[in-house]
Motif scaffolding. Structure first.
Motif, PDB file in Angstrom:
ATOM      1  N   TRP A 177      -9.511  -2.585  21.505  1.00  0.00           N
ATOM      2  CA  TRP A 177      -9.786  -3.322  20.258  1.00  0.00           C
ATOM      3  C   TRP A 177      -8.872  -4.550  20.239  1.00  0.00           C
ATOM      4  CZ3 TRP A 177      -7.745  -3.693  14.906  1.00  0.00           C
ATOM      5  CH2 TRP A 177      -8.727  -4.083  13.980  1.00  0.00           C
ATOM      6  N   PRO A 178      -9.257  -5.586  20.945  1.00  0.00           N
ATOM      7  CA  PRO A 178      -8.348  -6.727  21.125  1.00  0.00           C
ATOM      8  C   PRO A 178      -8.330  -7.671  19.924  1.00  0.00           C
ATOM      9  CG  PRO A 178     -10.331  -6.983  22.470  1.00  0.00           C
ATOM     10  CD  PRO A 178     -10.518  -5.733  21.671  1.00  0.00           C
ATOM     11  N   LYS A 179      -7.792  -7.186  18.830  1.00  0.00           N
ATOM     12  CA  LYS A 179      -7.720  -7.993  17.593  1.00  0.00           C
ATOM     13  C   LYS A 179      -6.254  -8.156  17.212  1.00  0.00           C
ATOM     14  CE  LYS A 179     -12.184  -7.428  17.263  1.00  0.00           C
ATOM     15  NZ  LYS A 179     -13.101  -8.513  17.573  1.00  0.00           N
ATOM     16  N   LYS A 180      -5.971  -9.245  16.533  1.00  0.00           N
ATOM     17  CA  LYS A 180      -4.599  -9.431  16.022  1.00  0.00           C
ATOM     18  C   LYS A 180      -4.574  -9.012  14.566  1.00  0.00           C
ATOM     19  CE  LYS A 180      -2.929 -12.998  19.068  1.00  0.00           C
ATOM     20  NZ  LYS A 180      -3.371 -14.341  19.411  1.00  0.00           N
ATOM     21  N   PHE A 181      -3.688  -8.070  14.257  1.00  0.00           N
ATOM     22  CA  PHE A 181      -3.647  -7.554  12.890  1.00  0.00           C
ATOM     23  C   PHE A 181      -2.223  -7.140  12.531  1.00  0.00           C
ATOM     24  CE2 PHE A 181      -4.051  -3.842  15.554  1.00  0.00           C
ATOM     25  CZ  PHE A 181      -3.199  -2.936  14.955  1.00  0.00           C
ATOM     26  N   LYS A 182      -2.028  -6.888  11.255  1.00  0.00           N
ATOM     27  CA  LYS A 182      -0.740  -6.359  10.780  1.00  0.00           C
ATOM     28  C   LYS A 182      -1.028  -5.318   9.695  1.00  0.00           C
ATOM     29  CE  LYS A 182       3.752  -6.395   9.655  1.00  0.00           C
ATOM     30  NZ  LYS A 182       4.776  -5.853  10.533  1.00  0.00           N
ATOM     31  N   LEU A 183      -0.469  -4.123   9.861  1.00  0.00           N
ATOM     32  CA  LEU A 183      -0.574  -3.082   8.835  1.00  0.00           C
ATOM     33  C   LEU A 183       0.784  -2.920   8.161  1.00  0.00           C
ATOM     34  CD1 LEU A 183      -2.369  -0.102  10.662  1.00  0.00           C
ATOM     35  CD2 LEU A 183      -3.413  -2.035   9.487  1.00  0.00           C
ATOM     36  N   ILE A 184       0.759  -2.720   6.864  1.00  0.00           N
ATOM     37  CA  ILE A 184       1.988  -2.316   6.168  1.00  0.00           C
ATOM     38  C   ILE A 184       1.660  -1.072   5.363  1.00  0.00           C
ATOM     39  CG2 ILE A 184       3.754  -2.902   4.441  1.00  0.00           C
ATOM     40  CD1 ILE A 184       3.472  -5.800   5.374  1.00  0.00           C
ATOM     41  N   PHE A 185       2.403  -0.008   5.633  1.00  0.00           N
ATOM     42  CA  PHE A 185       2.172   1.269   4.958  1.00  0.00           C
ATOM     43  C   PHE A 185       3.378   1.549   4.066  1.00  0.00           C
ATOM     44  CE2 PHE A 185       2.024   6.082   5.238  1.00  0.00           C
ATOM     45  CZ  PHE A 185       0.897   6.207   4.450  1.00  0.00           C
ATOM     46  N   THR A 186       3.097   1.809   2.796  1.00  0.00           N
ATOM     47  CA  THR A 186       4.175   2.033   1.830  1.00  0.00           C
ATOM     48  C   THR A 186       4.050   3.446   1.266  1.00  0.00           C
ATOM     49  OG1 THR A 186       3.956  -0.281   1.226  1.00  0.00           O
ATOM     50  CG2 THR A 186       5.292   1.066  -0.243  1.00  0.00           C
ATOM     51  N   VAL A 187       5.139   4.179   1.275  1.00  0.00           N
ATOM     52  CA  VAL A 187       5.164   5.547   0.737  1.00  0.00           C
ATOM     53  C   VAL A 187       6.137   5.558  -0.431  1.00  0.00           C
ATOM     54  CG1 VAL A 187       5.683   7.974   1.243  1.00  0.00           C
ATOM     55  CG2 VAL A 187       4.728   6.504   3.039  1.00  0.00           C
ATOM     56  N   THR A 188       5.638   6.003  -1.585  1.00  0.00           N
ATOM     57  CA  THR A 188       6.467   6.007  -2.791  1.00  0.00           C
ATOM     58  C   THR A 188       6.516   7.415  -3.364  1.00  0.00           C
ATOM     59  OG1 THR A 188       5.723   3.757  -3.234  1.00  0.00           O
ATOM     60  CG2 THR A 188       6.760   4.923  -5.069  1.00  0.00           C
ATOM     61  N   LEU A 189       7.718   7.867  -3.620  1.00  0.00           N
ATOM     62  CA  LEU A 189       7.911   9.223  -4.151  1.00  0.00           C
ATOM     63  C   LEU A 189       8.511   9.147  -5.543  1.00  0.00           C
ATOM     64  CD1 LEU A 189       8.123  12.370  -3.534  1.00  0.00           C
ATOM     65  CD2 LEU A 189      10.443  11.863  -2.761  1.00  0.00           C
ATOM     66  N   ASN A 190       7.906   9.923  -6.453  1.00  0.00           N
ATOM     67  CA  ASN A 190       8.415   9.970  -7.813  1.00  0.00           C
ATOM     68  C   ASN A 190       8.165  11.373  -8.364  1.00  0.00           C
ATOM     69  OD1 ASN A 190       8.854   9.819 -10.526  1.00  0.00           O
ATOM     70  ND2 ASN A 190       7.567   8.017 -10.884  1.00  0.00           N
ATOM     71  N   ASP A 191       9.049  12.287  -8.107  1.00  0.00           N
ATOM     72  CA  ASP A 191       9.001  13.672  -8.589  1.00  0.00           C
ATOM     73  C   ASP A 191       7.695  14.371  -8.215  1.00  0.00           C
ATOM     74  OD1 ASP A 191      10.226  15.841  -9.788  1.00  0.00           O
ATOM     75  OD2 ASP A 191       9.367  15.417 -11.746  1.00  0.00           O
ATOM     76  N   ASP A 192       6.731  14.424  -9.157  1.00  0.00           N
ATOM     77  CA  ASP A 192       5.486  15.150  -8.860  1.00  0.00           C
ATOM     78  C   ASP A 192       4.378  14.229  -8.344  1.00  0.00           C
ATOM     79  OD1 ASP A 192       4.800  13.742 -11.095  1.00  0.00           O
ATOM     80  OD2 ASP A 192       4.327  15.476 -12.340  1.00  0.00           O
ATOM     81  N   THR A 193       4.731  12.993  -8.012  1.00  0.00           N
ATOM     82  CA  THR A 193       3.707  12.022  -7.617  1.00  0.00           C
ATOM     83  C   THR A 193       4.062  11.351  -6.283  1.00  0.00           C
ATOM     84  OG1 THR A 193       3.213  11.615  -9.932  1.00  0.00           O
ATOM     85  CG2 THR A 193       2.474   9.946  -8.393  1.00  0.00           C
ATOM     86  N   LEU A 194       3.081  11.305  -5.417  1.00  0.00           N
ATOM     87  CA  LEU A 194       3.246  10.622  -4.132  1.00  0.00           C
ATOM     88  C   LEU A 194       2.186   9.535  -4.034  1.00  0.00           C
ATOM     89  CD1 LEU A 194       4.773  10.916  -1.283  1.00  0.00           C
ATOM     90  CD2 LEU A 194       2.609  11.895  -0.506  1.00  0.00           C
ATOM     91  N   LYS A 195       2.630   8.354  -3.652  1.00  0.00           N
ATOM     92  CA  LYS A 195       1.700   7.244  -3.542  1.00  0.00           C
ATOM     93  C   LYS A 195       1.761   6.730  -2.101  1.00  0.00           C
ATOM     94  CE  LYS A 195       1.156   2.803  -5.828  1.00  0.00           C
ATOM     95  NZ  LYS A 195       1.704   1.950  -6.868  1.00  0.00           N
ATOM     96  N   THR A 196       0.591   6.553  -1.495  1.00  0.00           N
ATOM     97  CA  THR A 196       0.568   5.968  -0.150  1.00  0.00           C
ATOM     98  C   THR A 196      -0.384   4.777  -0.169  1.00  0.00           C
ATOM     99  OG1 THR A 196      -1.162   7.509   0.591  1.00  0.00           O
ATOM    100  CG2 THR A 196       1.098   8.142   1.047  1.00  0.00           C
ATOM    101  N   ASN A 197       0.108   3.664   0.282  1.00  0.00           N
ATOM    102  CA  ASN A 197      -0.633   2.412   0.172  1.00  0.00           C
ATOM    103  C   ASN A 197      -0.658   1.705   1.531  1.00  0.00           C
ATOM    104  OD1 ASN A 197      -1.649   0.358  -1.965  1.00  0.00           O
ATOM    105  ND2 ASN A 197      -0.365  -0.812  -0.533  1.00  0.00           N
ATOM    106  N   LEU A 198      -1.825   1.203   1.898  1.00  0.00           N
ATOM    107  CA  LEU A 198      -1.937   0.500   3.177  1.00  0.00           C
ATOM    108  C   LEU A 198      -2.462  -0.905   2.959  1.00  0.00           C
ATOM    109  CD1 LEU A 198      -1.721   1.036   6.321  1.00  0.00           C
ATOM    110  CD2 LEU A 198      -4.199   1.275   6.266  1.00  0.00           C
ATOM    111  N   SER A 199      -1.805  -1.874   3.595  1.00  0.00           N
ATOM    112  CA  SER A 199      -2.400  -3.206   3.581  1.00  0.00           C
ATOM    113  C   SER A 199      -2.731  -3.600   5.021  1.00  0.00           C
ATOM    114  CB  SER A 199      -1.491  -4.232   2.903  1.00  0.00           C
ATOM    115  OG  SER A 199      -0.461  -4.598   3.778  1.00  0.00           O
TER     116      SER A 199
END
Ligand SMILES: O=P(O)(O)OC[C@H]1O[C@H](O)[C@H](O)[C@@H](O)[C@@H]1O
Length: 291
Positions: free
Chosen positions: A121-143
């Motif tokens: 897959w010869p493409k130029k890209f950038k991923l940013i993955f963010t993981v956020t923890l807050n007691d009973d909540t987990l957030k995962t975000n990808l750009s």
């Protein structure tokens, strides 16, 4: 210290005693504990040495879900579930660290992908993955950013494995009257009128264009324990349990472990997203543990 940076993974800890672990390999979240109680499933047979995708937690599926069915797709040469889950992400540091929330970031660009996959897959890209923890909540975000000169197509999915004590007591609400592709029944399209999805056999469904804001995963019919899943810019949802025969065929999954997990995977997989040069896409999930 709320964030421990180790050789192979990062451990997040919040002020109330919840924690999460993220491997650099695949930026795979492998553990999320609510005040000590593990909420994600990780197979005891999973390899964690970077030789195979991690079996459990939250593998990131990008830029192809499953194998491309169309051999002319740009992603057709890639292995099942693409390249992100088998590439080592870089550590991009802590982005938030306060009384209520801790958030960390991982990045991957095309030059950090194993060479054989770069060719697929010869493409130029950038991923940013963010993981956020807050007691009973987990957030995962990808750009996803297209750093190429031409547009490219991609799928994306957060392949979330929930830990459950007994699959026969699990039900998933929020998918009633939505049509899905049944991968177990030769990819036929089905509409289920049942109030919730229950598990009595191999289940592998792609729900497309899910309008429901919250999908509720009831852990047991005998308690109020549940996961509330909120999807951000991820319109599809895969529901998977391999059941007995498939489980036996997976080398990195114990025969009986199908009883202790369910996958509810928000994604954008029924169609490709086309991203123009220099443009970005962002999506994710917020999971709250109710008890
Ligand atoms: O074995 P893997 O490549 O990790 O895939 C595990 C599963 O992922 C998704 O849930 C797919 O819908 C399934 O068809 C597949 O079996």
């Amino acid at each position: 210290m709320p964030v421990e940076v180790l050789e192979d993974k990062v451990i997040l800890k919040d002020s109330k005693g919840s924690s999460a672990e993220v491997y650099y390999f695949g930026a795979t979240v492998t553990s999320w504990k609510y005040r000590g109680k593990e909420l994600l499933f990780l197979s005891k047979k999973s390899l964690l040495d970077g030789t195979k995708g991690i079996r459990g937690g939250i593998p990131i599926i990008f830029p192809q879900f499953a194998k491309a069915t169309d051999s002319s797709a740009e992603t057709a040469a890639l292995p099942q579930h693409g390249l992100a889950r088998i590439s080592k992400f870089e550590w991009n540091g802590v982005s938030v660290d306060n009384e209520s929330e801790v958030s960390v970031r991982f990045g991957l660009n095309n030059s950090q992908v194993p060479e054989n996959l770069q060719k697929d897959w010869p493409k130029k890209f950038k991923l940013i993955f963010t993981v956020t923890l807050n007691d009973d909540t987990l957030k995962t975000n990808l750009s996803v950013k297209n750093e190429d000169t031409a547009p490219f197509d991609f799928n994306v999915l957060l392949h979330t494995y929930y830990s459950v004590p007994d699959i026969s007591k699990v039900s998933v609400e929020g998918l009633q009257n939505i049509s899905y592709i049944d991968k177990v029944k030769n990819f036929i399209t089905v509409v289920d009128n049942d109030k919730s999805v229950k598990f009595t056999q191999e289940t592998d469904r792609i729900y497309g264009n899910v309008p429901t804001e919250i999908i509720k995963i009831n852990i047991s019919d005998e308690s109020n324990e549940a996961f509330l899943l909120q999807r951000i810019n991820l319109k599809d949802s895969v529901v998977w349990n391999p059941w007995i025969d498939k489980a036996k065929g997976m080398s990195d999954f114990d025969d009986d472990e199908y009883k202790q997990m369910v996958c509810v995977e928000p994604g954008h997989v029924a169609e490709y997203i086309t991203l123009k040069s220099e443009e970005s896409w962002e999506g994710g999930q917020i999971i709250q543990y109710k008890h």
